[in-house]
Scaffold this motif. Structure first.
Motif, PDB file in Angstrom:
ATOM      1  N   TRP A   1       0.820  -1.206   0.000  1.00  0.00           N
ATOM      2  CA  TRP A   1       0.000   0.000   0.000  1.00  0.00           C
ATOM      3  C   TRP A   1       0.861   1.266   0.000  1.00  0.00           C
ATOM      4  O   TRP A   1       0.460   2.302  -0.548  1.00  0.00           O
ATOM      5  CB  TRP A   1      -0.947   0.009   1.190  1.00  0.00           C
ATOM      6  CG  TRP A   1      -2.184  -0.800   0.930  1.00  0.00           C
ATOM      7  CD1 TRP A   1      -2.523  -1.995   1.467  1.00  0.00           C
ATOM      8  CD2 TRP A   1      -3.227  -0.463   0.013  1.00  0.00           C
ATOM      9  NE1 TRP A   1      -3.718  -2.445   0.956  1.00  0.00           N
ATOM     10  CE2 TRP A   1      -4.173  -1.514   0.057  1.00  0.00           C
ATOM     11  CE3 TRP A   1      -3.469   0.603  -0.845  1.00  0.00           C
ATOM     12  CZ2 TRP A   1      -5.326  -1.520  -0.710  1.00  0.00           C
ATOM     13  CZ3 TRP A   1      -4.622   0.615  -1.616  1.00  0.00           C
ATOM     14  CH2 TRP A   1      -5.536  -0.442  -1.538  1.00  0.00           C
ATOM     15  N   GLY A   2       2.041   1.194   0.574  1.00  0.00           N
ATOM     16  CA  GLY A   2       2.959   2.332   0.486  1.00  0.00           C
ATOM     17  C   GLY A   2       3.382   2.590  -0.955  1.00  0.00           C
ATOM     18  O   GLY A   2       3.422   3.744  -1.407  1.00  0.00           O
ATOM     19  N   VAL A   3       3.678   1.509  -1.693  1.00  0.00           N
ATOM     20  CA  VAL A   3       4.055   1.649  -3.101  1.00  0.00           C
ATOM     21  C   VAL A   3       2.882   2.187  -3.911  1.00  0.00           C
ATOM     22  O   VAL A   3       3.052   3.075  -4.770  1.00  0.00           O
ATOM     23  CB  VAL A   3       4.530   0.293  -3.670  1.00  0.00           C
ATOM     24  CG1 VAL A   3       4.792   0.403  -5.160  1.00  0.00           C
ATOM     25  CG2 VAL A   3       5.788  -0.166  -2.952  1.00  0.00           C
ATOM     26  N   VAL A   4       1.676   1.668  -3.664  1.00  0.00           N
ATOM     27  CA  VAL A   4       0.492   2.148  -4.384  1.00  0.00           C
ATOM     28  C   VAL A   4       0.265   3.629  -4.118  1.00  0.00           C
ATOM     29  O   VAL A   4      -0.040   4.411  -5.043  1.00  0.00           O
ATOM     30  CB  VAL A   4      -0.749   1.326  -3.972  1.00  0.00           C
ATOM     31  CG1 VAL A   4      -2.028   1.961  -4.528  1.00  0.00           C
ATOM     32  CG2 VAL A   4      -0.625  -0.118  -4.446  1.00  0.00           C
ATOM     33  N   THR A   5       0.429   4.061  -2.871  1.00  0.00           N
ATOM     34  CA  THR A   5       0.246   5.473  -2.524  1.00  0.00           C
ATOM     35  C   THR A   5       1.251   6.356  -3.239  1.00  0.00           C
ATOM     36  O   THR A   5       0.897   7.405  -3.799  1.00  0.00           O
ATOM     37  CB  THR A   5       0.375   5.662  -1.001  1.00  0.00           C
ATOM     38  OG1 THR A   5      -0.581   4.836  -0.332  1.00  0.00           O
ATOM     39  CG2 THR A   5       0.157   7.122  -0.619  1.00  0.00           C
ATOM     40  N   VAL A   6       2.521   5.939  -3.224  1.00  0.00           N
ATOM     41  CA  VAL A   6       3.562   6.719  -3.900  1.00  0.00           C
ATOM     42  C   VAL A   6       3.298   6.803  -5.388  1.00  0.00           C
ATOM     43  O   VAL A   6       3.414   7.879  -5.997  1.00  0.00           O
ATOM     44  CB  VAL A   6       4.953   6.101  -3.615  1.00  0.00           C
ATOM     45  CG1 VAL A   6       6.014   6.725  -4.526  1.00  0.00           C
ATOM     46  CG2 VAL A   6       5.338   6.302  -2.168  1.00  0.00           C
ATOM     47  N   PHE A   7       2.920   5.694  -6.012  1.00  0.00           N
ATOM     48  CA  PHE A   7       2.652   5.697  -7.447  1.00  0.00           C
ATOM     49  C   PHE A   7       1.444   6.565  -7.781  1.00  0.00           C
ATOM     50  O   PHE A   7       1.436   7.258  -8.807  1.00  0.00           O
ATOM     51  CB  PHE A   7       2.427   4.265  -7.940  1.00  0.00           C
ATOM     52  CG  PHE A   7       3.647   3.652  -8.538  1.00  0.00           C
ATOM     53  CD1 PHE A   7       3.778   3.496  -9.907  1.00  0.00           C
ATOM     54  CD2 PHE A   7       4.689   3.238  -7.733  1.00  0.00           C
ATOM     55  CE1 PHE A   7       4.911   2.931 -10.459  1.00  0.00           C
ATOM     56  CE2 PHE A   7       5.826   2.680  -8.259  1.00  0.00           C
ATOM     57  CZ  PHE A   7       5.938   2.523  -9.639  1.00  0.00           C
ATOM     58  N   ALA A   8       0.428   6.540  -6.928  1.00  0.00           N
ATOM     59  CA  ALA A   8      -0.753   7.360  -7.191  1.00  0.00           C
ATOM     60  C   ALA A   8      -0.401   8.846  -7.130  1.00  0.00           C
ATOM     61  O   ALA A   8      -0.798   9.624  -8.018  1.00  0.00           O
ATOM     62  CB  ALA A   8      -1.852   7.029  -6.178  1.00  0.00           C
ATOM     63  N   LEU A   9       0.346   9.254  -6.114  1.00  0.00           N
ATOM     64  CA  LEU A   9       0.751  10.658  -6.005  1.00  0.00           C
ATOM     65  C   LEU A   9       1.650  11.068  -7.161  1.00  0.00           C
ATOM     66  O   LEU A   9       1.495  12.156  -7.733  1.00  0.00           O
ATOM     67  CB  LEU A   9       1.462  10.891  -4.665  1.00  0.00           C
ATOM     68  CG  LEU A   9       0.590  10.756  -3.411  1.00  0.00           C
ATOM     69  CD1 LEU A   9       1.461  10.871  -2.158  1.00  0.00           C
ATOM     70  CD2 LEU A   9      -0.497  11.826  -3.405  1.00  0.00           C
ATOM     71  N   PHE A  10       2.588  10.200  -7.520  1.00  0.00           N
ATOM     72  CA  PHE A  10       3.494  10.499  -8.635  1.00  0.00           C
ATOM     73  C   PHE A  10       2.715  10.652  -9.943  1.00  0.00           C
ATOM     74  O   PHE A  10       2.980  11.561 -10.740  1.00  0.00           O
ATOM     75  CB  PHE A  10       4.533   9.389  -8.755  1.00  0.00           C
ATOM     76  CG  PHE A  10       5.511   9.587  -9.881  1.00  0.00           C
ATOM     77  CD1 PHE A  10       6.498  10.557  -9.797  1.00  0.00           C
ATOM     78  CD2 PHE A  10       5.442   8.802 -11.023  1.00  0.00           C
ATOM     79  CE1 PHE A  10       7.404  10.739 -10.838  1.00  0.00           C
ATOM     80  CE2 PHE A  10       6.340   8.970 -12.061  1.00  0.00           C
ATOM     81  CZ  PHE A  10       7.324   9.947 -11.967  1.00  0.00           C
ATOM     82  N   THR A  11       1.729   9.775 -10.175  1.00  0.00           N
ATOM     83  CA  THR A  11       0.922   9.843 -11.400  1.00  0.00           C
ATOM     84  C   THR A  11       0.113  11.131 -11.448  1.00  0.00           C
ATOM     85  O   THR A  11       0.021  11.782 -12.502  1.00  0.00           O
ATOM     86  CB  THR A  11      -0.018   8.626 -11.471  1.00  0.00           C
ATOM     87  OG1 THR A  11       0.758   7.424 -11.430  1.00  0.00           O
ATOM     88  CG2 THR A  11      -0.845   8.663 -12.749  1.00  0.00           C
ATOM     89  N   ILE A  12      -0.471  11.525 -10.322  1.00  0.00           N
ATOM     90  CA  ILE A  12      -1.251  12.765 -10.274  1.00  0.00           C
ATOM     91  C   ILE A  12      -0.374  13.970 -10.583  1.00  0.00           C
ATOM     92  O   ILE A  12      -0.737  14.852 -11.372  1.00  0.00           O
ATOM     93  CB  ILE A  12      -1.930  12.915  -8.906  1.00  0.00           C
ATOM     94  CG1 ILE A  12      -3.000  11.839  -8.723  1.00  0.00           C
ATOM     95  CG2 ILE A  12      -2.542  14.302  -8.749  1.00  0.00           C
ATOM     96  CD1 ILE A  12      -3.582  11.783  -7.317  1.00  0.00           C
ATOM     97  N   ILE A  13       0.819  14.019  -9.977  1.00  0.00           N
ATOM     98  CA  ILE A  13       1.724  15.153 -10.189  1.00  0.00           C
ATOM     99  C   ILE A  13       2.179  15.224 -11.644  1.00  0.00           C
ATOM    100  O   ILE A  13       2.162  16.298 -12.267  1.00  0.00           O
ATOM    101  CB  ILE A  13       2.933  15.050  -9.235  1.00  0.00           C
ATOM    102  CG1 ILE A  13       2.480  15.244  -7.792  1.00  0.00           C
ATOM    103  CG2 ILE A  13       3.982  16.098  -9.594  1.00  0.00           C
ATOM    104  CD1 ILE A  13       3.568  14.975  -6.773  1.00  0.00           C
ATOM    105  N   VAL A  14       2.590  14.080 -12.198  1.00  0.00           N
ATOM    106  CA  VAL A  14       3.061  14.062 -13.597  1.00  0.00           C
ATOM    107  C   VAL A  14       1.938  14.443 -14.549  1.00  0.00           C
ATOM    108  O   VAL A  14       2.146  15.219 -15.493  1.00  0.00           O
ATOM    109  CB  VAL A  14       3.637  12.678 -13.947  1.00  0.00           C
ATOM    110  CG1 VAL A  14       3.908  12.572 -15.439  1.00  0.00           C
ATOM    111  CG2 VAL A  14       4.912  12.423 -13.166  1.00  0.00           C
ATOM    112  N   THR A  15       0.740  13.927 -14.311  1.00  0.00           N
ATOM    113  CA  THR A  15      -0.396  14.248 -15.187  1.00  0.00           C
ATOM    114  C   THR A  15      -0.710  15.743 -15.138  1.00  0.00           C
ATOM    115  O   THR A  15      -0.942  16.376 -16.178  1.00  0.00           O
ATOM    116  CB  THR A  15      -1.637  13.440 -14.762  1.00  0.00           C
ATOM    117  OG1 THR A  15      -1.325  12.043 -14.815  1.00  0.00           O
ATOM    118  CG2 THR A  15      -2.805  13.733 -15.689  1.00  0.00           C
ATOM    119  N   ALA A  16      -0.704  16.308 -13.942  1.00  0.00           N
ATOM    120  CA  ALA A  16      -0.973  17.745 -13.819  1.00  0.00           C
ATOM    121  C   ALA A  16       0.092  18.569 -14.534  1.00  0.00           C
ATOM    122  O   ALA A  16      -0.224  19.546 -15.229  1.00  0.00           O
ATOM    123  CB  ALA A  16      -1.040  18.132 -12.341  1.00  0.00           C
TER     124      ALA A  16
END
Length: 357
Positions: A56-71
């Protein structure tokens, strides 16, 4: 170390070198995934300490990274596209200035022959394609679809990078423990100590230097855009990327910004002073705050060594070599330090104690 064990280690190094040499065309997504896993492992470790599971730590990091890159993509790509178009339209004016002002001055100053540079042909070529500027996207897409295999490979790499990075990041500690369990028992402490020193250098570069580049890109871009420079975002990001080599970002950025400001503001004193002030502030922050805080003194690579490593990596292995160049150079630098210590402690360096020999 016995001769047999020494030959085993040399054999392992040779097999690894051959592996990288022959498979480097397909290694790029794996290298990017390894870099991402290496960068985000400390963040996942911190999430584990506050109660998250590793997955879940990896999933959280990937989700935040994806949101930042997409923005960033949604915001920056349209702005960069507009500024690239502006730069494309500005090119004939730059050539006019070079042809009518800069080149006549250089010709009279250095005694050059007439017509030593054919700016007319360059300007005609650029001007002739100005009407086709709106078709650039169509041309790129047609070229991409012309090679369906290359397009499929590119898309596969884009999908492969996050998948590989996810599994590497999830099992990062397990992989390190397995590698450590395979080390020779009598050399484990020495190898782990050397690996830790390499880790400190790599961490300072991969995390620290990239953050410094990002911060400088933001500072330069924001300052130039506040001054109203039309190419401010493009020049600021370019200066941030060039900051991978010490002082290169400052030199490239201030040079390009002053040239762009000369054409946009007509040499007006206050905007030009503002451009200089932006880069002076950025340089001061880099030297007094960003580099000491984010990088420290762990890298210690000379600017010439940085340039050579990037050029050598690109020449030997293309884009993969560019990705590998500085991390590999940082590790080699650590190994060279240890070899130097061994040499200075050897009889070859100290010489014989008998002055008559």
């Amino acid at each position: 170390m016995t001769d047999s064990r020494r030959w085993v280690w040399w054999g392992v190094a040779l097999v690894f070198a051959l592996f990288v040499y022959f498979l480097h065309p397909i290694l790029t997504p794996f290298l990017v995934a390894i870099v991402l896993a290496y960068m985000f492992d400390p963040v996942v470790d911190r999430l584990e300490r506050v109660g998250f599971s590793r997955t879940w730590g990896v999933v959280t990091v990937f989700a935040l990274f994806t949101i930042i890159v997409t923005a960033l993509v949604l915001v920056l790509v349209p702005l960069l596209a507009k500024q690239l178009m502006k730069l494309y339209q500005l090119a004939p004016q730059v050539l006019d200035w070079l042809q009518n002002t800069a080149m006549p001055w250089a010709q009279s100053k250095f005694g050059l022959s007439d017509g030593f540079w054919k700016f007319d042909k360059i300007k005609a070529a650029i001007t002739g394609h100005m009407g086709q500027a709106s078709d650039i996207v169509g041309i790129v897409l047609s070229q991409a679809t012309a090679s369906s295999l290359a397009l499929i490979g590119f898309m596969a790499n884009l999908v492969l990078i996050p998948v590989v990075a996810f599994y590497l990041l999830r099992d990062w500690d397990v992989l390190l423990n397995k590698i450590r369990s395979l080390l020779p028992r009598d050399r484990e402490t020495q190898i782990v100590s050397l690996a830790k020193e390499c880790h400190d250098v790599l961490g300072a570069f991969v995390r620290g230097q990239l953050l410094v580049m990002l911060a400088l890109g933001v500072i330069y871009s924001a300052g130039l855009m506040m001054l109203g420079l039309e190419l401010g975002l493009l020049i600021g990001l370019m200066a941030g990327i060039a900051a991978i080599v010490p002082y290169m970002g400052f030199i490239v950025g201030i040079g390009a910004a002053l040239i762009a400001g000369l054409f946009q503001f007509g040499g007006d004193l206050y905007p030009m002073l503002g451009i200089v002030a932006v880069f002076m502030v950025g340089q001061a922050l880099e030297g007094t705050v960003l580099t000491p805080l984010l990088v420290g003194d762990k890298i210690g690579m000379h600017p010439v060594a940085v340039i050579f490593a990037i050029l050598a990596g690109g020449e030997l292995f293309g884009f993969t070599g560019v990705l590998l160049a500085l991390p590999v150079a940082a590790v080699i630098m650590v190994l060279v330090r240890h070899v130097q210590d061994i040499y200075k402690d050897s009889q070859a360096y100290k010489g014989t104690e008998d002055p008559e020999l």
